[in-house]
Design a protein around this motif. Sequence first.
Motif, PDB file in Angstrom:
ATOM      1  N   HIS A   8       0.826  -1.204  -0.110  1.00  0.00           N
ATOM      2  CA  HIS A   8      -0.142   0.060   0.005  1.00  0.00           C
ATOM      3  C   HIS A   8       0.882   1.260   0.034  1.00  0.00           C
ATOM      4  N   LEU A   9       2.085   1.110  -0.131  1.00  0.00           N
ATOM      5  CA  LEU A   9       2.975   2.293   0.055  1.00  0.00           C
ATOM      6  C   LEU A   9       3.706   2.603  -1.319  1.00  0.00           C
ATOM      7  N   ARG A  10       3.491   2.244  -2.347  1.00  0.00           N
ATOM      8  CA  ARG A  10       3.755   2.377  -3.903  1.00  0.00           C
ATOM      9  C   ARG A  10       5.323   2.096  -3.999  1.00  0.00           C
ATOM     10  N   VAL A  11       5.853   1.055  -3.090  1.00  0.00           N
ATOM     11  CA  VAL A  11       7.338   0.582  -3.526  1.00  0.00           C
ATOM     12  C   VAL A  11       7.240  -0.253  -4.497  1.00  0.00           C
ATOM     13  N   LYS A  12       7.953  -0.214  -5.526  1.00  0.00           N
ATOM     14  CA  LYS A  12       7.955  -1.031  -6.733  1.00  0.00           C
ATOM     15  C   LYS A  12       9.056  -2.104  -6.709  1.00  0.00           C
ATOM     16  N   SER A  70       2.181   1.482  15.371  1.00  0.00           N
ATOM     17  CA  SER A  70       3.142   2.177  14.955  1.00  0.00           C
ATOM     18  C   SER A  70       3.756   2.126  13.732  1.00  0.00           C
ATOM     19  N   PRO A  71       4.228   3.170  12.744  1.00  0.00           N
ATOM     20  CA  PRO A  71       4.687   2.757  11.578  1.00  0.00           C
ATOM     21  C   PRO A  71       5.782   1.552  11.654  1.00  0.00           C
ATOM     22  N   ARG A  72       5.579   0.544  10.544  1.00  0.00           N
ATOM     23  CA  ARG A  72       6.724  -0.560  10.249  1.00  0.00           C
ATOM     24  C   ARG A  72       7.606  -0.067   9.305  1.00  0.00           C
ATOM     25  N   SER A  73       7.386   0.824   8.587  1.00  0.00           N
ATOM     26  CA  SER A  73       8.254   1.530   7.420  1.00  0.00           C
ATOM     27  C   SER A  73       7.998   3.064   7.609  1.00  0.00           C
ATOM     28  N   ILE A  74       9.061   3.761   7.135  1.00  0.00           N
ATOM     29  CA  ILE A  74       9.445   4.975   6.805  1.00  0.00           C
ATOM     30  C   ILE A  74       8.601   5.591   5.865  1.00  0.00           C
ATOM     31  N   TYR A  75       8.351   4.592   4.860  1.00  0.00           N
ATOM     32  CA  TYR A  75       7.474   4.891   3.693  1.00  0.00           C
ATOM     33  C   TYR A  75       6.013   5.219   3.881  1.00  0.00           C
ATOM     34  N   GLU A  76       5.455   5.061   5.270  1.00  0.00           N
ATOM     35  CA  GLU A  76       4.086   5.165   5.909  1.00  0.00           C
ATOM     36  C   GLU A  76       4.006   6.781   5.923  1.00  0.00           C
ATOM     37  N   ILE A  77       5.201   7.376   5.964  1.00  0.00           N
ATOM     38  CA  ILE A  77       5.000   8.944   6.150  1.00  0.00           C
ATOM     39  C   ILE A  77       5.124   9.530   4.710  1.00  0.00           C
ATOM     40  N   PRO A  78       4.135  10.413   4.479  1.00  0.00           N
ATOM     41  CA  PRO A  78       4.194  11.300   3.091  1.00  0.00           C
ATOM     42  C   PRO A  78       5.590  11.834   3.275  1.00  0.00           C
ATOM     43  N   GLY A  79       6.036  11.944   1.794  1.00  0.00           N
ATOM     44  CA  GLY A  79       7.401  12.601   1.622  1.00  0.00           C
ATOM     45  C   GLY A  79       8.676  11.681   1.871  1.00  0.00           C
ATOM     46  N   ILE A 133      16.217   5.986   2.579  1.00  0.00           N
ATOM     47  CA  ILE A 133      16.261   4.767   2.304  1.00  0.00           C
ATOM     48  C   ILE A 133      16.092   3.639   3.376  1.00  0.00           C
ATOM     49  N   GLU A 134      15.391   2.522   3.230  1.00  0.00           N
ATOM     50  CA  GLU A 134      15.380   1.641   4.160  1.00  0.00           C
ATOM     51  C   GLU A 134      15.939   0.374   4.031  1.00  0.00           C
ATOM     52  N   ILE A 135      16.606   0.037   5.306  1.00  0.00           N
ATOM     53  CA  ILE A 135      16.969  -1.518   5.388  1.00  0.00           C
ATOM     54  C   ILE A 135      16.359  -2.329   6.098  1.00  0.00           C
ATOM     55  N   SER A 136      16.343  -3.638   5.728  1.00  0.00           N
ATOM     56  CA  SER A 136      15.321  -4.537   6.568  1.00  0.00           C
ATOM     57  C   SER A 136      16.106  -6.015   6.486  1.00  0.00           C
ATOM     58  N   SER A 137      15.633  -6.891   7.125  1.00  0.00           N
ATOM     59  CA  SER A 137      16.336  -8.080   7.262  1.00  0.00           C
ATOM     60  C   SER A 137      14.956  -9.291   7.471  1.00  0.00           C
ATOM     61  N   PHE A 138      15.569 -10.506   6.986  1.00  0.00           N
ATOM     62  CA  PHE A 138      14.715 -11.755   7.358  1.00  0.00           C
ATOM     63  C   PHE A 138      15.487 -12.298   8.738  1.00  0.00           C
ATOM     64  N   SER A 139      16.477 -11.784   9.218  1.00  0.00           N
ATOM     65  CA  SER A 139      17.354 -12.310  10.461  1.00  0.00           C
ATOM     66  C   SER A 139      16.085 -12.489  11.751  1.00  0.00           C
ATOM     67  N   LYS A 140      15.737 -11.510  12.095  1.00  0.00           N
ATOM     68  CA  LYS A 140      14.867 -11.565  13.225  1.00  0.00           C
ATOM     69  C   LYS A 140      13.369 -11.981  12.877  1.00  0.00           C
TER      70      LYS A 140
END
Length: 456
Positions: free
Chosen positions: A128-132, A262-271, A277-284
Amino acid sequence: MVSLTFFSSASSVSSSPSKIVKSSLDFELKKLGGCTKLVRNVNLEKLKNNYLFPEISRRELEHVKKHPNVQLISLGTGDTTEPIPKQITSDMSTFADALSTVEGYRGYGLEQGDKVLRKAIADTFYGHLRVKSNEVFVSDGAQSDISRIQLLLGSGVTIAVQDPTFPAYIDSSVIIGQTGSFHEATKKYQNVVYMPCGPQNSFFPDLSKTPRTDVIFFCSPNNPTGYVASKNQLHQLVEFAKTNGSIIIFDSAYAAFIEDGSPRSIYEIPGAREVAIEISSFSKFAGFTGVRLGWTIIPDELLYSNGFPIINDFHRIVTTSFNGASNIAQAGGLACLSPVGLKEIRSVINYYKENRKILMETLASLGLTVYGGVNAPYLWVHFRGSKSWDVFAEILENTHIITVPGSGFGPGGEEYLRISGFGRRDDMVEASRRLRSFFNTRTKHFTFLSSASNTN
Protein backbone atom coordinates in the motif's frame (compact mmCIF):
# COMPACT_ATOMS: atom_id res chain seq x y z
CA MET A 1 10.38 2.01 41.18
CA VAL A 2 14.07 1.84 42.03
CA SER A 3 17.36 1.70 40.18
CA LEU A 4 20.49 -0.04 41.40
CA THR A 5 24.11 1.01 41.50
CA PHE A 6 26.73 -1.72 41.21
CA PHE A 7 30.16 -1.35 42.71
CA SER A 8 33.04 -2.46 40.50
CA SER A 9 33.58 -6.20 40.53
CA ALA A 10 36.97 -7.65 41.36
CA SER A 11 36.29 -10.44 38.88
CA SER A 12 38.70 -10.87 35.99
CA VAL A 13 35.82 -10.43 33.54
CA SER A 14 35.34 -6.81 34.63
CA SER A 15 38.71 -5.74 33.26
CA SER A 16 38.59 -2.65 31.12
CA PRO A 17 38.10 -3.54 27.43
CA SER A 18 40.82 -1.09 26.40
CA LYS A 19 43.40 -2.76 28.67
CA ILE A 20 42.49 -6.20 27.37
CA VAL A 21 42.72 -5.15 23.74
CA LYS A 22 46.04 -3.33 24.27
CA SER A 23 47.52 -6.36 26.03
CA SER A 24 46.34 -8.62 23.22
CA LEU A 25 47.76 -6.27 20.60
CA ASP A 26 51.15 -6.07 22.35
CA PHE A 27 51.25 -9.86 22.49
CA GLU A 28 50.48 -10.16 18.78
CA LEU A 29 53.16 -7.62 17.86
CA LYS A 30 55.77 -9.62 19.74
CA LYS A 31 54.99 -12.65 17.59
CA LEU A 32 55.44 -10.78 14.32
CA GLY A 33 58.49 -11.22 12.15
CA GLY A 34 59.31 -8.95 9.23
CA CYS A 35 56.78 -6.33 8.16
CA THR A 36 55.70 -5.11 4.75
CA LYS A 37 55.97 -1.47 3.72
CA LEU A 38 52.19 -1.14 3.61
CA VAL A 39 50.92 1.59 5.92
CA ARG A 40 47.85 0.66 7.93
CA ASN A 41 44.55 2.28 6.96
CA VAL A 42 44.36 5.36 9.18
CA ASN A 43 40.60 4.99 9.53
CA LEU A 44 40.94 1.52 11.00
CA GLU A 45 43.42 2.94 13.50
CA LYS A 46 40.63 5.23 14.74
CA LEU A 47 38.37 2.34 15.77
CA LYS A 48 37.92 2.13 19.51
CA ASN A 49 38.66 -1.37 20.87
CA ASN A 50 36.93 -4.46 19.53
CA TYR A 51 33.50 -4.45 17.93
CA LEU A 52 30.99 -4.89 20.76
CA PHE A 53 29.65 -8.37 20.11
CA PRO A 54 32.96 -10.17 19.49
CA GLU A 55 34.19 -8.60 22.74
CA ILE A 56 31.19 -10.07 24.56
CA SER A 57 31.88 -13.45 22.95
CA ARG A 58 35.50 -13.26 24.09
CA ARG A 59 34.41 -12.62 27.67
CA GLU A 60 31.86 -15.39 27.42
CA LEU A 61 34.57 -17.88 26.40
CA GLU A 62 36.77 -16.64 29.22
CA HIS A 63 33.93 -17.20 31.70
CA VAL A 64 33.24 -20.73 30.41
CA LYS A 65 36.91 -21.58 30.78
CA LYS A 66 36.81 -20.34 34.36
CA HIS A 67 33.51 -22.12 35.14
CA PRO A 68 33.45 -25.19 32.85
CA ASN A 69 30.58 -26.93 34.62
CA VAL A 70 27.98 -24.16 34.72
CA GLN A 71 25.07 -23.70 32.35
CA LEU A 72 25.60 -20.34 30.70
CA ILE A 73 22.44 -18.53 29.61
CA SER A 74 22.62 -15.81 26.96
CA LEU A 75 20.27 -12.85 27.17
CA GLY A 76 22.78 -10.90 25.15
CA THR A 77 23.46 -10.85 21.43
CA GLY A 78 20.23 -10.87 19.46
CA ASP A 79 20.55 -14.28 17.87
CA THR A 80 17.38 -16.26 17.26
CA THR A 81 17.04 -19.73 18.78
CA GLU A 82 13.80 -21.28 17.55
CA PRO A 83 13.80 -23.65 14.55
CA ILE A 84 12.85 -22.19 11.19
CA PRO A 85 9.33 -23.41 10.31
CA LYS A 86 9.30 -26.70 8.42
CA GLN A 87 7.50 -25.37 5.34
CA ILE A 88 10.27 -22.85 4.80
CA THR A 89 13.18 -25.26 5.24
CA SER A 90 11.39 -27.82 3.04
CA ASP A 91 11.26 -25.32 0.18
CA MET A 92 14.94 -24.55 0.69
CA SER A 93 15.78 -28.24 0.73
CA THR A 94 13.78 -28.88 -2.44
CA PHE A 95 15.60 -26.05 -4.19
CA ALA A 96 18.98 -27.34 -2.98
CA ASP A 97 18.20 -30.89 -4.14
CA ALA A 98 17.21 -29.58 -7.57
CA LEU A 99 20.69 -28.08 -7.97
CA SER A 100 21.97 -31.62 -8.48
CA THR A 101 19.82 -32.00 -11.60
CA VAL A 102 20.25 -30.58 -15.07
CA GLU A 103 16.79 -29.07 -14.98
CA GLY A 104 17.11 -27.55 -11.53
CA TYR A 105 20.67 -26.24 -11.58
CA ARG A 106 21.08 -22.48 -11.15
CA GLY A 107 24.34 -20.55 -11.17
CA TYR A 108 24.75 -16.80 -10.78
CA GLY A 109 21.52 -14.90 -10.30
CA LEU A 110 20.80 -11.20 -10.51
CA GLU A 111 22.94 -9.24 -8.08
CA GLN A 112 19.84 -7.27 -7.08
CA GLY A 113 17.99 -10.47 -6.21
CA ASP A 114 15.49 -12.87 -7.73
CA LYS A 115 12.72 -10.94 -9.49
CA VAL A 116 9.96 -13.03 -7.92
CA LEU A 117 11.33 -12.47 -4.41
CA ARG A 118 11.76 -8.74 -5.00
CA LYS A 119 8.12 -8.48 -6.03
CA ALA A 120 7.02 -10.57 -3.05
CA ILE A 121 8.90 -8.25 -0.66
CA ALA A 122 7.36 -5.17 -2.27
CA ASP A 123 3.85 -6.66 -2.18
CA THR A 124 4.06 -8.15 1.34
CA PHE A 125 5.66 -5.30 3.26
CA TYR A 126 4.96 -2.25 1.09
CA GLY A 127 1.89 -3.16 -0.99
CA HIS A 128 0.00 0.00 0.00
CA LEU A 129 3.07 2.25 -0.02
CA ARG A 130 3.92 2.42 -3.74
CA VAL A 131 7.25 0.59 -3.39
CA LYS A 132 8.09 -1.06 -6.71
CA SER A 133 9.98 -4.32 -7.14
CA ASN A 134 12.81 -2.59 -9.04
CA GLU A 135 13.42 -0.48 -5.91
CA VAL A 136 14.07 -3.63 -3.82
CA PHE A 137 17.66 -4.88 -3.57
CA VAL A 138 17.94 -8.34 -1.99
CA SER A 139 21.09 -8.94 0.05
CA ASP A 140 22.80 -11.26 2.50
CA GLY A 141 21.56 -9.25 5.47
CA ALA A 142 21.05 -5.75 6.85
CA GLN A 143 24.52 -5.41 8.34
CA SER A 144 26.14 -6.08 4.96
CA ASP A 145 23.82 -3.52 3.40
CA ILE A 146 24.90 -0.90 5.95
CA SER A 147 28.44 -1.24 4.61
CA ARG A 148 27.26 -1.09 0.99
CA ILE A 149 25.31 2.05 1.81
CA GLN A 150 28.52 3.51 3.23
CA LEU A 151 30.28 2.75 -0.07
CA LEU A 152 27.47 4.66 -1.76
CA LEU A 153 27.77 7.64 0.61
CA GLY A 154 31.56 7.89 0.61
CA SER A 155 33.86 9.63 3.05
CA GLY A 156 32.77 13.21 2.43
CA VAL A 157 29.38 13.18 4.13
CA THR A 158 28.38 14.21 7.63
CA ILE A 159 26.29 11.84 9.74
CA ALA A 160 23.96 11.85 12.73
CA VAL A 161 23.07 8.83 14.86
CA GLN A 162 20.72 8.11 17.74
CA ASP A 163 22.53 7.83 21.06
CA PRO A 164 22.49 5.02 22.04
CA THR A 165 22.73 3.37 18.62
CA PHE A 166 23.54 0.10 16.90
CA PRO A 167 27.38 0.18 16.74
CA ALA A 168 27.64 -0.84 13.05
CA TYR A 169 26.47 2.62 11.98
CA ILE A 170 29.33 4.31 13.82
CA ASP A 171 32.03 1.75 13.11
CA SER A 172 31.29 1.61 9.39
CA SER A 173 31.35 5.42 9.31
CA VAL A 174 34.78 5.38 10.96
CA ILE A 175 36.10 2.79 8.50
CA ILE A 176 34.86 4.67 5.43
CA GLY A 177 36.48 7.89 6.69
CA GLN A 178 33.47 10.03 7.67
CA THR A 179 34.57 10.67 11.26
CA GLY A 180 37.39 12.24 13.16
CA SER A 181 39.22 10.64 16.05
CA PHE A 182 37.65 9.13 19.15
CA HIS A 183 37.50 11.53 22.10
CA GLU A 184 38.08 9.58 25.29
CA ALA A 185 36.55 12.16 27.62
CA THR A 186 33.20 12.30 25.79
CA LYS A 187 33.28 8.73 24.43
CA LYS A 188 32.38 10.15 21.02
CA TYR A 189 33.92 10.37 17.58
CA GLN A 190 34.56 13.80 16.16
CA ASN A 191 32.46 14.93 13.18
CA VAL A 192 29.52 12.78 14.26
CA VAL A 193 26.28 14.28 15.59
CA TYR A 194 25.03 12.17 18.50
CA MET A 195 21.29 12.66 19.00
CA PRO A 196 20.41 11.85 22.65
CA CYS A 197 17.51 9.41 22.84
CA GLY A 198 16.61 8.56 26.41
CA PRO A 199 13.83 8.74 28.99
CA GLN A 200 14.23 12.52 29.15
CA ASN A 201 12.89 12.92 25.59
CA SER A 202 10.82 9.75 25.18
CA PHE A 203 13.69 8.18 23.25
CA PHE A 204 13.23 10.51 20.27
CA PRO A 205 15.79 13.22 19.45
CA ASP A 206 15.09 16.90 19.96
CA LEU A 207 15.35 17.90 16.30
CA SER A 208 15.20 21.61 17.19
CA LYS A 209 18.65 21.18 18.77
CA THR A 210 20.05 18.85 16.10
CA PRO A 211 22.40 20.43 13.54
CA ARG A 212 22.08 19.59 9.87
CA THR A 213 23.95 16.56 8.54
CA ASP A 214 23.93 14.89 5.15
CA VAL A 215 22.83 11.53 6.55
CA ILE A 216 20.71 10.48 9.54
CA PHE A 217 20.87 6.86 10.73
CA PHE A 218 17.63 5.96 12.45
CA CYS A 219 16.46 2.59 13.79
CA SER A 220 12.82 1.87 14.75
CA PRO A 221 12.03 -0.24 16.67
CA ASN A 222 15.30 0.83 18.14
CA ASN A 223 18.23 -1.41 18.89
CA PRO A 224 19.15 -1.26 21.77
CA THR A 225 16.41 0.67 23.60
CA GLY A 226 13.42 -1.24 22.24
CA TYR A 227 11.49 1.96 21.56
CA VAL A 228 9.45 2.52 18.40
CA ALA A 229 8.90 5.94 16.87
CA SER A 230 5.30 7.10 16.50
CA LYS A 231 3.82 8.30 13.23
CA ASN A 232 3.97 11.89 14.47
CA GLN A 233 7.63 11.53 15.43
CA LEU A 234 8.56 10.03 12.07
CA HIS A 235 6.64 12.81 10.35
CA GLN A 236 8.87 15.28 12.23
CA LEU A 237 11.95 13.34 11.14
CA VAL A 238 10.93 13.32 7.47
CA GLU A 239 10.14 17.03 7.52
CA PHE A 240 13.47 17.71 9.23
CA ALA A 241 15.28 15.77 6.49
CA LYS A 242 13.36 17.54 3.71
CA THR A 243 14.07 20.98 5.19
CA ASN A 244 17.79 20.21 5.48
CA GLY A 245 18.21 18.22 2.27
CA SER A 246 19.33 15.18 4.28
CA ILE A 247 18.89 11.45 3.68
CA ILE A 248 17.51 9.12 6.34
CA ILE A 249 18.93 5.58 6.52
CA PHE A 250 15.98 3.84 8.20
CA ASP A 251 16.64 0.44 9.79
CA SER A 252 13.38 -1.50 10.20
CA ALA A 253 14.89 -4.90 11.05
CA TYR A 254 12.58 -5.34 14.08
CA ALA A 255 9.35 -4.11 12.47
CA ALA A 256 7.68 -7.52 12.84
CA PHE A 257 7.62 -7.03 16.63
CA ILE A 258 5.50 -3.85 16.51
CA GLU A 259 2.10 -4.46 18.02
CA ASP A 260 0.64 -1.03 18.82
CA GLY A 261 0.02 0.24 15.29
CA SER A 262 3.20 2.34 15.07
CA PRO A 263 4.71 2.62 11.56
CA ARG A 264 6.63 -0.43 10.37
CA SER A 265 8.16 1.45 7.45
CA ILE A 266 9.39 4.99 6.96
CA TYR A 267 7.42 5.02 3.71
CA GLU A 268 4.19 5.18 5.71
CA ILE A 269 5.10 8.85 6.15
CA PRO A 270 4.19 11.21 3.27
CA GLY A 271 7.27 12.56 1.53
CA ALA A 272 9.61 9.85 2.84
CA ARG A 273 10.28 8.46 -0.64
CA GLU A 274 12.12 11.70 -1.42
CA VAL A 275 14.46 11.51 1.60
CA ALA A 276 14.78 7.94 2.87
CA ILE A 277 16.48 4.61 2.25
CA GLU A 278 15.10 1.64 4.18
CA ILE A 279 17.14 -1.39 5.26
CA SER A 280 15.49 -4.54 6.61
CA SER A 281 16.15 -8.22 7.15
CA PHE A 282 14.78 -11.74 7.40
CA SER A 283 17.10 -12.41 10.36
CA LYS A 284 14.82 -11.55 13.28
CA PHE A 285 11.61 -11.72 11.25
CA ALA A 286 12.13 -15.32 10.09
CA GLY A 287 15.05 -16.66 12.14
CA PHE A 288 17.48 -16.27 9.23
CA THR A 289 20.42 -15.08 11.35
CA GLY A 290 22.48 -17.97 9.95
CA VAL A 291 20.79 -18.28 6.57
CA ARG A 292 21.52 -14.59 5.79
CA LEU A 293 18.95 -12.64 3.77
CA GLY A 294 17.84 -9.02 3.81
CA TRP A 295 16.84 -6.16 1.56
CA THR A 296 17.24 -2.43 0.95
CA ILE A 297 14.72 -0.06 -0.63
CA ILE A 298 15.98 2.85 -2.77
CA PRO A 299 13.03 4.87 -4.14
CA ASP A 300 13.21 6.25 -7.67
CA GLU A 301 12.40 9.74 -6.31
CA LEU A 302 15.52 9.84 -4.09
CA LEU A 303 17.97 12.18 -5.84
CA TYR A 304 21.38 13.75 -5.31
CA SER A 305 21.67 17.54 -5.19
CA ASN A 306 22.36 17.53 -8.96
CA GLY A 307 19.20 15.55 -9.70
CA PHE A 308 20.93 12.23 -10.41
CA PRO A 309 18.96 9.18 -9.12
CA ILE A 310 20.65 7.57 -6.11
CA ILE A 311 19.20 4.18 -7.10
CA ASN A 312 21.46 4.18 -10.17
CA ASP A 313 24.60 4.49 -8.05
CA PHE A 314 23.44 1.84 -5.58
CA HIS A 315 22.78 -0.48 -8.52
CA ARG A 316 26.42 0.04 -9.55
CA ILE A 317 27.68 -0.54 -6.00
CA VAL A 318 25.73 -3.80 -5.72
CA THR A 319 26.73 -5.17 -9.11
CA THR A 320 30.38 -4.30 -8.46
CA SER A 321 30.76 -5.55 -4.87
CA PHE A 322 28.23 -8.35 -4.60
CA ASN A 323 27.32 -11.46 -6.59
CA GLY A 324 23.88 -11.75 -5.06
CA ALA A 325 22.37 -13.53 -2.09
CA SER A 326 22.46 -17.32 -2.02
CA ASN A 327 19.76 -18.69 -4.31
CA ILE A 328 18.93 -21.28 -1.62
CA ALA A 329 18.43 -18.48 0.94
CA GLN A 330 16.25 -16.60 -1.55
CA ALA A 331 14.10 -19.71 -2.03
CA GLY A 332 13.65 -19.69 1.74
CA GLY A 333 12.77 -16.00 1.71
CA LEU A 334 10.08 -16.62 -0.88
CA ALA A 335 8.67 -19.43 1.26
CA CYS A 336 8.58 -17.07 4.25
CA LEU A 337 6.30 -14.72 2.35
CA SER A 338 3.78 -17.38 1.34
CA PRO A 339 0.51 -17.46 3.34
CA VAL A 340 1.64 -20.61 5.18
CA GLY A 341 5.13 -19.21 5.80
CA LEU A 342 3.82 -15.94 7.21
CA LYS A 343 1.46 -17.77 9.56
CA GLU A 344 4.24 -20.01 10.89
CA ILE A 345 6.62 -17.07 11.31
CA ARG A 346 4.04 -15.14 13.34
CA SER A 347 3.87 -18.08 15.73
CA VAL A 348 7.65 -17.93 16.30
CA ILE A 349 7.58 -14.16 16.79
CA ASN A 350 4.81 -14.58 19.38
CA TYR A 351 7.05 -17.09 21.18
CA TYR A 352 9.79 -14.46 21.53
CA LYS A 353 7.22 -11.88 22.63
CA GLU A 354 6.18 -14.18 25.47
CA ASN A 355 9.85 -14.56 26.46
CA ARG A 356 10.13 -10.81 26.55
CA LYS A 357 7.05 -10.60 28.78
CA ILE A 358 8.51 -13.13 31.24
CA LEU A 359 11.76 -11.15 31.53
CA MET A 360 10.01 -7.81 31.82
CA GLU A 361 7.79 -9.03 34.65
CA THR A 362 10.79 -10.49 36.45
CA LEU A 363 12.92 -7.36 36.20
CA ALA A 364 10.06 -5.05 37.16
CA SER A 365 9.29 -7.22 40.19
CA LEU A 366 12.87 -6.67 41.36
CA GLY A 367 12.37 -2.91 41.39
CA LEU A 368 14.47 -2.29 38.28
CA THR A 369 13.57 0.47 35.85
CA VAL A 370 12.85 -1.20 32.51
CA TYR A 371 12.28 0.56 29.19
CA GLY A 372 11.32 -0.83 25.79
CA GLY A 373 10.11 -4.40 25.55
CA VAL A 374 6.68 -3.77 24.03
CA ASN A 375 7.38 -3.31 20.31
CA ALA A 376 10.77 -4.98 20.20
CA PRO A 377 12.51 -8.07 21.58
CA TYR A 378 14.85 -5.96 23.73
CA LEU A 379 14.59 -4.60 27.27
CA TRP A 380 16.65 -1.56 28.22
CA VAL A 381 17.37 -1.82 31.95
CA HIS A 382 18.68 1.10 33.99
CA PHE A 383 21.29 0.75 36.76
CA ARG A 384 21.64 4.34 37.86
CA GLY A 385 25.13 5.51 38.76
CA SER A 386 26.78 2.29 37.54
CA LYS A 387 29.23 1.43 34.79
CA SER A 388 27.53 -0.92 32.36
CA TRP A 389 30.57 -3.17 31.92
CA ASP A 390 30.72 -3.53 35.71
CA VAL A 391 27.07 -4.54 35.86
CA PHE A 392 27.64 -6.96 32.97
CA ALA A 393 30.58 -8.53 34.83
CA GLU A 394 28.77 -8.73 38.16
CA ILE A 395 25.74 -10.47 36.68
CA LEU A 396 27.89 -12.82 34.59
CA GLU A 397 30.06 -13.82 37.53
CA ASN A 398 27.19 -14.42 39.93
CA THR A 399 24.39 -15.73 37.72
CA HIS A 400 26.23 -17.04 34.63
CA ILE A 401 23.98 -14.91 32.43
CA ILE A 402 25.23 -12.97 29.41
CA THR A 403 23.76 -9.50 28.84
CA VAL A 404 24.97 -6.56 26.71
CA PRO A 405 26.60 -3.47 28.30
CA GLY A 406 24.77 -0.35 27.22
CA SER A 407 27.96 1.67 26.81
CA GLY A 408 28.76 -0.49 23.78
CA PHE A 409 25.99 1.38 22.00
CA GLY A 410 27.43 4.81 22.70
CA PRO A 411 27.82 7.22 25.63
CA GLY A 412 24.04 7.42 26.03
CA GLY A 413 24.03 3.73 26.92
CA GLU A 414 26.14 4.04 30.06
CA GLU A 415 24.31 2.79 33.19
CA TYR A 416 22.15 0.45 31.07
CA LEU A 417 22.07 -3.19 30.01
CA ARG A 418 20.32 -4.54 26.94
CA ILE A 419 18.53 -7.80 27.69
CA SER A 420 17.14 -9.92 24.86
CA GLY A 421 14.00 -12.02 24.60
CA PHE A 422 15.58 -14.26 22.00
CA GLY A 423 16.11 -17.66 23.60
CA ARG A 424 14.54 -20.93 24.65
CA ARG A 425 11.62 -20.73 27.06
CA ASP A 426 13.27 -22.89 29.71
CA ASP A 427 16.30 -20.60 29.62
CA MET A 428 14.05 -17.55 30.13
CA VAL A 429 12.44 -19.19 33.15
CA GLU A 430 15.78 -20.26 34.61
CA ALA A 431 17.33 -16.84 33.97
CA SER A 432 14.41 -15.23 35.77
CA ARG A 433 14.94 -17.54 38.74
CA ARG A 434 18.65 -16.76 38.91
CA LEU A 435 18.10 -13.01 38.64
CA ARG A 436 15.49 -13.07 41.42
CA SER A 437 17.81 -15.06 43.65
CA PHE A 438 20.78 -12.82 42.95
CA PHE A 439 19.04 -9.48 43.46
CA ASN A 440 17.04 -10.62 46.48
CA THR A 441 20.05 -12.05 48.34
CA ARG A 442 22.78 -9.58 47.35
CA THR A 443 21.16 -6.23 48.13
CA LYS A 444 24.09 -5.24 50.34
CA HIS A 445 26.10 -4.69 47.16
CA PHE A 446 23.70 -2.14 45.75
CA THR A 447 22.68 1.44 46.37
CA PHE A 448 18.96 2.00 45.88
CA LEU A 449 17.86 5.22 44.24
CA SER A 450 14.31 6.35 43.52
CA SER A 451 13.36 6.38 39.85
CA ALA A 452 10.08 6.38 38.02
CA SER A 453 9.45 3.41 35.74
CA ASN A 454 8.60 4.15 32.10
CA THR A 455 8.02 1.50 29.49
CA ASN A 456 7.12 1.53 25.81
